[in-house]
Design an enzyme around this catalytic site. Sequence first.
Site, PDB file in Angstrom:
ATOM      1  CG  HIS A 243      -1.756  -1.187   1.437  1.00  0.00           C
ATOM      2  ND1 HIS A 243      -2.892  -1.474   0.695  1.00  0.00           N
ATOM      3  CD2 HIS A 243      -1.628  -2.210   2.335  1.00  0.00           C
ATOM      4  CE1 HIS A 243      -3.418  -2.610   1.119  1.00  0.00           C
ATOM      5  NE2 HIS A 243      -2.679  -3.080   2.100  1.00  0.00           N
TER       6      HIS A 243
HETATM    7  O1  RIB Z   1      -5.151  -0.327   4.743  1.00  0.00           O
HETATM    8  C1  RIB Z   1      -3.760  -0.250   4.531  1.00  0.00           C
HETATM    9  C2  RIB Z   1      -3.160   0.840   5.352  1.00  0.00           C
HETATM   10  O2  RIB Z   1      -3.378   0.572   6.736  1.00  0.00           O
HETATM   11  C3  RIB Z   1      -1.640   0.942   5.193  1.00  0.00           C
HETATM   12  O3  RIB Z   1      -1.235   2.267   5.381  1.00  0.00           O
HETATM   13  C4  RIB Z   1      -1.134   0.087   6.310  1.00  0.00           C
HETATM   14  O4  RIB Z   1       0.172   0.487   6.746  1.00  0.00           O
HETATM   15  C5  RIB Z   1      -2.127   0.397   7.382  1.00  0.00           C
HETATM   16  O5  RIB Z   1      -1.744   1.627   7.997  1.00  0.00           O
END
Ligand code: RIB
Length: 313
Positions: A243
């Site tokens: 992500h």
């Molecule tokens: O949903 C994914 C996000 O939530 C990313 O930023 C992961 O690090 C968590 O913070």
Amino acid sequence: MAAVRKIIIDTDPGQDDAVAILLALASPEFDILGITAVAGNVPLTLTSKNALKICELAGKRDTRVFAGASRPLMRTLVTAEEVHGKTGLDGPDLPEPTMKLEAQHAVDFIVDTLMGEEPDTVTLCPLGPLTNVALALIREPRIAPRIKEIVLMGGGFFEGGNVTPAAEFNIFVDPHAADVVLRAGIPVVMMPLDVTHKALTTARRVERFRSMGTAVGTATAELLDFFERFDEQKYGTDGGPLHDPCVIAYLIRPELFSGRQCNVSVETMSELTMGMTVIDWWGVSDRPKNALVMRDIDHEGFFDLLSERLARL
Ligand code: RIB
Ligand code: CA
């Protein structure tokens, strides 16, 4: 090379946050004014310590790291140890940091930096719940027009949610903060699950990090080995979605991504859909188009960039 871009990374490390921070620290395109930690994946004491550990791993000990909000604006903190492990950085065995946190609170640092730097020159890169950013906007509304843009990881629409059927974790943890940020009239670029789910840490890609034979390459592979197991199980994929590095990669090579300007509104009332980002992708409402929402990524190019840059550390 384009002018160096001044950024503040707001983060809740988190293995994917760690890779995003390493990418930024390895890239000459950035002047990282500071890293601000927020409670999210794990409590603030751990996210702030983890940010220090990552800077030391990268050999960037002069990076300024600040601790911020210990909980969301209104809701009780929800963490994600089941994904990130008890430390929030499970995988590699990183040493206790010798770097120290700055004394100043992260929210004050964000406000002072934005009031001190030339307007329209500082980009905020939130990788976790938006509590620090919202608090800075509430503490000093004059910073809003001074922010160049906010490039954030959060939300989801076509992909649904990852912490509830409707909501993505960062927005779910602090939906009220996300609402403050999305209503502030600041240019926002959003990396939702709809694009990050296309950036999978396949075995071949993880081996590219491991085969670097460097401390950073090995640690990155170990971070991803741990981090991906939860999502591989859930989604039945080869690898998990990476992500947060999408935010930093966008600032280096925006052409890797494509999306469209849309209205994004956040649910803050219903328990069923709390934290849902309602993305008006088809423009059926007359709500302001407050975010450039990314939906596609050149994932091969993304991992090529990651590998090339992390090999520099
Ligand atoms: O949903 C994914 C996000 O939530 C990313 O930023 C992961 O690090 C968590 O913070
Ligand atoms: Ca994160």
